[in-house]
Design a protein around this motif. Structure first.
Motif, PDB file in Angstrom:
ATOM      1  N   VAL A 137       0.843  -1.204   0.000  1.00  0.00           N
ATOM      2  CA  VAL A 137       0.000   0.000   0.000  1.00  0.00           C
ATOM      3  C   VAL A 137       0.879   1.254   0.000  1.00  0.00           C
ATOM      4  O   VAL A 137       0.613   2.216  -0.725  1.00  0.00           O
ATOM      5  N   LYS A 138       1.937   1.258   0.799  1.00  0.00           N
ATOM      6  CA  LYS A 138       2.836   2.411   0.858  1.00  0.00           C
ATOM      7  C   LYS A 138       3.464   2.702  -0.508  1.00  0.00           C
ATOM      8  O   LYS A 138       3.519   3.855  -0.951  1.00  0.00           O
ATOM      9  N   SER A 139       3.939   1.663  -1.169  1.00  0.00           N
ATOM     10  CA  SER A 139       4.582   1.846  -2.475  1.00  0.00           C
ATOM     11  C   SER A 139       3.613   2.428  -3.491  1.00  0.00           C
ATOM     12  O   SER A 139       3.978   3.306  -4.287  1.00  0.00           O
ATOM     13  N   ARG A 140       2.373   1.973  -3.460  1.00  0.00           N
ATOM     14  CA  ARG A 140       1.384   2.474  -4.412  1.00  0.00           C
ATOM     15  C   ARG A 140       1.007   3.926  -4.118  1.00  0.00           C
ATOM     16  O   ARG A 140       0.818   4.724  -5.043  1.00  0.00           O
ATOM     17  N   LEU A 141       0.901   4.262  -2.844  1.00  0.00           N
ATOM     18  CA  LEU A 141       0.575   5.642  -2.478  1.00  0.00           C
ATOM     19  C   LEU A 141       1.706   6.595  -2.854  1.00  0.00           C
ATOM     20  O   LEU A 141       1.462   7.694  -3.350  1.00  0.00           O
TER      21      LEU A 141
END
Length: 326
Positions: free
Chosen positions: A242-246
């Motif tokens: 999720v962090k990488s996508r955000l």
């Protein structure tokens, strides 16, 4: 003229330098696999022909972009990792000393190593503090790692880390550079508790008594550090996706703002790609974590021993840290 000798002779100074050495060793050891991890974590477009497996993706990147693409974005973490990792290990060391049971401080000669629970608590604090440095660096790194792949599709030119950071700050301000900071804290605080706690536990099991005398072998450090790193990633990996996508989306160098926040990103990702998307690239990440953290802890421990070959008082040794000069 006397600053550096005195700084390196102090406990804080040797821990700070050792942490920086460990961080740089980790970046150089694992960046190519980190690039693969970031690419695998991104959304799959219907028209995308990117491979789904790590090996196939490595071959695809080398064939289409050249082997240097695996090192894309390394300058950003390498330039800051010494300071970031030094802050992390220094914070951990300071919190470890602060968490020593006050009732036992008067009996320093008989003091036991810091309990695993308190080691984990110190790790949580260290993980939280270091996100203030890590979050913007990670954002720049991720966008640079994806930049080559997007350039051929979107016709954009390649940007360097400083130019990209300056453009993001100009367009989005400090909030743009700290996009994804909340999810970074949620990922790093508990994972660092697992990281330091499991390292202390594993190395003591592999080499009984080493938490007190600091005499474990290089193989013990490599094994304990590698396993601790893998365990810490295993417990937080869905948050990392999720962090990488955000951090990959929005603003200059991003892919357009698609997710409104952590929960929205989680819901959209699962709805479109299934729950397995939260573990995409996990195998690559665990292999990288073992390699990187084995290098980090080995470089950290070895640097401390080089800078401080003398044995410290028993009260410092038993904190579960390394033997260092007072």
């Amino acid at each position: 003229m006397e600053f550096w000798p005195e700084f390196l002779a102090s406990t804080s100074g040797s821990e700070f330098v050792a942490g920086g050495s460990g961080g740089m060793a980790g970046v150089m050891a694992g960046h190519p696999l980190d690039t693969i991890r970031i690419r695998l974590q991104q959304p799959r477009l219907p028209s995308s022909s990117a491979p789904d497996s790590a090996i196939a993706l490595i071959r695809h990147i080398v064939a289409t972009e050249g082997p240097t693409a695996l090192f894309k974005g390394m300058a950003s973490p390498l330039a800051t990792i010494a300071f970031q990792n030094a802050v992390s290990f220094q914070t951990y060391a300071l919190l470890s000393r602060a968490l020593v049971d006050p009732s036992k401080q008067a009996q320093a000669q008989h003091q036991q190593p810091l309990s695993y629970e308190r080691v984990a608590l110190a790790g949580i604090g260290a993980g939280t503090i270091q996100t203030l440095i890590l979050s913007p660096v990670d954002l720049i790194k991720i966008r640079l790692q994806l930049q080559t792949a997007r350039r051929s599709v979107r016709g954009t030119s390649s940007l360097g880390p400083l130019t990209l950071a300056r453009n993001i700050f100009r367009k989005e301000g400090i909030r743009g550079l700290y996009r994804g900071w909340g999810i970074t804290v949620l990922r790093d605080a508990p994972s660092h508790g697992v990281y330091f706690g499991s390292y202390e536990f594993i190395r003591e099991k592999l080499h009984p008594g080493c938490r007190s005398n600091g005499q474990e072998t290089l193989l013990t450090m490599l094994t304990a550090g590698g396993l601790a790193g893998s365990l810490s990633w295993l417990c937080c990996y869905p948050l990392d996706v999720v962090k990488s996508r955000l951090q990959a989306q929005g603003g200059v160098g991003g892919s357009g703002t698609r997710y409104k926040g952590i929960i929205d990103c989680f819901q959209i990702s699962v709805r479109e790609e299934g729950f397995h998307v939260l573990f995409r690239g996990l195998g690559t990440s665990l292999a990288r974590a073992y390699l990187v953290n084995g290098a980090i802890f080995s470089a950290y421990e070895s640097t401390l021993r080089f800078l401080s070959p003398r044995s410290p008082p028993q009260s410092e040794t038993n904190l579960g840290l390394r033997p260092i000069s007072p």
